[in-house]
Motif scaffolding. Structure first.
Motif, PDB file in Angstrom:
ATOM      1  N   ARG A   1       0.832  -1.357   0.089  1.00  0.00           N
ATOM      2  CA  ARG A   1      -0.020  -0.069   0.033  1.00  0.00           C
ATOM      3  C   ARG A   1       0.901   1.272  -0.085  1.00  0.00           C
ATOM      4  O   ARG A   1       0.519   2.417  -0.349  1.00  0.00           O
ATOM      5  CB  ARG A   1      -0.956  -0.076   1.284  1.00  0.00           C
TER       6      ARG A   1
ATOM      7  N   ARG B   1      -5.060   1.475  -1.682  1.00  0.00           N
ATOM      8  CA  ARG B   1      -5.804   0.607  -0.992  1.00  0.00           C
ATOM      9  C   ARG B   1      -5.955  -0.660  -1.713  1.00  0.00           C
ATOM     10  O   ARG B   1      -6.188  -0.727  -2.839  1.00  0.00           O
ATOM     11  CB  ARG B   1      -6.905   1.354  -0.543  1.00  0.00           C
TER      12      ARG B   1
ATOM     13  N   ASP C   1      -8.043  -3.422  -3.363  1.00  0.00           N
ATOM     14  CA  ASP C   1      -9.394  -3.212  -4.362  1.00  0.00           C
ATOM     15  C   ASP C   1     -10.115  -4.567  -4.587  1.00  0.00           C
ATOM     16  O   ASP C   1      -9.612  -5.205  -5.527  1.00  0.00           O
ATOM     17  CB  ASP C   1      -8.886  -2.863  -5.461  1.00  0.00           C
TER      18      ASP C   1
ATOM     19  N   PRO D   1     -13.398   1.309   1.134  1.00  0.00           N
ATOM     20  CA  PRO D   1     -12.439   2.333   1.202  1.00  0.00           C
ATOM     21  C   PRO D   1     -12.482   2.821   2.768  1.00  0.00           C
ATOM     22  O   PRO D   1     -13.426   2.995   3.325  1.00  0.00           O
ATOM     23  CB  PRO D   1     -12.652   3.425   0.525  1.00  0.00           C
ATOM     24  N   GLU D   2     -11.144   3.284   3.227  1.00  0.00           N
ATOM     25  CA  GLU D   2     -11.320   3.670   4.644  1.00  0.00           C
ATOM     26  C   GLU D   2     -12.022   5.101   4.828  1.00  0.00           C
ATOM     27  O   GLU D   2     -12.595   5.479   5.855  1.00  0.00           O
ATOM     28  CB  GLU D   2      -9.645   4.092   5.193  1.00  0.00           C
TER      29      GLU D   2
ATOM     30  N   ASP E   1     -11.485   7.878  -4.582  1.00  0.00           N
ATOM     31  CA  ASP E   1     -10.676   7.065  -5.381  1.00  0.00           C
ATOM     32  C   ASP E   1      -9.968   7.787  -6.634  1.00  0.00           C
ATOM     33  O   ASP E   1     -10.943   8.591  -7.110  1.00  0.00           O
ATOM     34  CB  ASP E   1     -11.252   5.688  -5.934  1.00  0.00           C
TER      35      ASP E   1
ATOM     36  N   HIS F   1      -4.684  -3.292  -6.102  1.00  0.00           N
ATOM     37  CA  HIS F   1      -4.570  -2.131  -5.544  1.00  0.00           C
ATOM     38  C   HIS F   1      -5.266  -0.838  -6.285  1.00  0.00           C
ATOM     39  O   HIS F   1      -4.996  -0.839  -7.415  1.00  0.00           O
ATOM     40  CB  HIS F   1      -3.042  -1.461  -4.903  1.00  0.00           C
TER      41      HIS F   1
ATOM     42  N   ASP G   1      -6.599   4.642  11.601  1.00  0.00           N
ATOM     43  CA  ASP G   1      -6.254   3.507  10.782  1.00  0.00           C
ATOM     44  C   ASP G   1      -7.241   2.200  10.715  1.00  0.00           C
ATOM     45  O   ASP G   1      -7.336   1.354  11.077  1.00  0.00           O
ATOM     46  CB  ASP G   1      -4.895   2.729  11.056  1.00  0.00           C
TER      47      ASP G   1
ATOM     48  N   LYS H   1      -8.635   0.744   8.178  1.00  0.00           N
ATOM     49  CA  LYS H   1      -9.089   0.290   6.707  1.00  0.00           C
ATOM     50  C   LYS H   1      -9.098  -1.250   6.777  1.00  0.00           C
ATOM     51  O   LYS H   1      -9.526  -1.901   5.735  1.00  0.00           O
ATOM     52  CB  LYS H   1      -7.779   0.687   5.746  1.00  0.00           C
TER      53      LYS H   1
END
Length: 355
Positions: free
Chosen positions: A170, A176, A178, A184-185, A208, A257, A334, A336
């Motif tokens: 990453r 991120r 995919d 998504p975060e 994105d 990603h 964090d 994600k």
């Protein structure tokens, strides 16, 4: 092996200091060469070419590459480098200077509170110091595009607070995973913000970047067979939109990603900077409350990656019994890797991952 490691080091350093989608490297060994293309998922390597015997082919390759645009050569078109002569660079230089209104956390005086209003943004000296540190002569500065709905916002950035020189993965520039079922975060944080979960980052914008996905997994000539999972009993009472088991994303072991960017409101301090045991306990308690409410409210979400590096501190001006005070609050960051606890059948959402 040494040559591969050296190429990976070159690629990693380039990705660390440049905003790139891909990187082309030419590997020459005696009279033979290979062209390599690196991205955040892996590397594509051509068959060996004897450039002495097939010099016309070699020259055509170099000519074709010379005709490519910067974007075709892998540079990110949504990141524009800023040079010292650029007016935006002068804006950054002005912002890194100390202002009279800045608050020094190590030397707060009663007069400082008189010029502060509850709910208003406060700039602390550590924020300026972090920004100054990011503006180094040996690290390029950029203006980055961040998509947000139907608009695009721009941000001035310098050296990252943390970056890795590992090219695969990453990185720290917003790549991120995919895969179906992996949110998504930015979307996760927006969801938590909407239900007013406290002590988590406040979303400013996220999105994105269109057309910026890794392509090396598409070229994997020998994908590994699809991993089989044991059948699980059907979940009951699940209300999540992700209640169905996500399909196995890809037969290739190379991770997919998508390039994305995320901007939050808070400028934080690491947990290791706590000044007293009381502050440490208070910060950790705030993060426990954040996780409890993330699970308890409509989101029903587990963080799944809590560590000291994901617990941050943020100073806030609060009214404590009628007296203004600066209080350190915890921030659980964090998200994600988080996952809904009512997501239905348990199964890995990514290759080489557990449930």
């Amino acid at each position: 092996t040494d040559a591969r490691g050296q190429l990976a080091t070159y690629a990693g350093k380039t990705f660390a200091f440049q905003h790139r989608l891909a990187l082309f490297l030419l590997f020459v060994n005696g009279t033979e060469c290979r062209l390599t293309r690196w991205d955040r998922s892996g590397v594509v390597i051509t068959v060996v070419l004897d450039y002495c015997k097939k010099w016309k082919t070699f020259c055509e390759i170099l000519w074709r590459m010379s005709q490519c645009t910067n974007e075709q050569l892998g540079l990110d078109p949504t990141a524009r480098r800023i040079y010292p002569t650029d007016p935006l660079y002068q804006v950054m230089c002005e912002e890194m200077k100390d202002h009279a209104s800045d608050i020094d956390l190590d030397n707060v005086t009663p007069s400082d509170f008189d010029k502060l209003a509850l709910g208003e943004p406060v700039v602390y000296t550590y924020m300026r110091k972090m920004f100054r540190t990011s503006l180094r002569d040996d690290v390029p500065c950029y203006v980055l595009d961040v998509p947000y709905g139907n608009e695009t916002r721009q941000y001035l950035v310098g050296k990252p607070v943390f970056f890795t020189q590992e090219v695969i993965g990453r990185g720290t520039l917003g790549w991120r995973a995919d895969y179906p079922g992996v949110e998504p975060e930015g979307q996760i944080l927006q969801e938590l913000n909407d239900v007013r979960v406290p002590h988590i980052p406040t979303i400013k914008c996220y999105g994105d970047l269109p057309g910026q996905k890794t392509v090396s997994p598409e070229t994997d000539p020998k994908p590994k067979p699809r991993q089989k999972h044991r059948k699980q009993p059907k979940a009951t009472g699940a209300t999540s939109t992700h209640s169905q088991r996500p399909p196995t994303p890809s037969k290739t072991p190379l991770r997919l990603h998508q390039h994305a960017r995320l901007v939050v409101e808070e400028i934080v301090l690491p947990l290791k900077d706590f000044k007293s045991g009381r502050t440490l306990l208070s910060v950790v308690l705030d993060c426990l409350e954040a996780h409890y409410l993330a699970v308890d409210r409509k989101t029903s979400r587990l963080h799944r990656d809590i560590s000291s590096s994901n617990i941050m501190m943020v100073p806030k001006l609060e009214d404590v019994n009628g007296v203004k005070r600066i209080v350190y609050r915890g921030l659980l960051c964090d998200w994600k890797m988080s996952k809904r606890i009512n997501a239905g059948v348990r199964a890995p959402r990514q290759p080489v991952r557990s449930v």
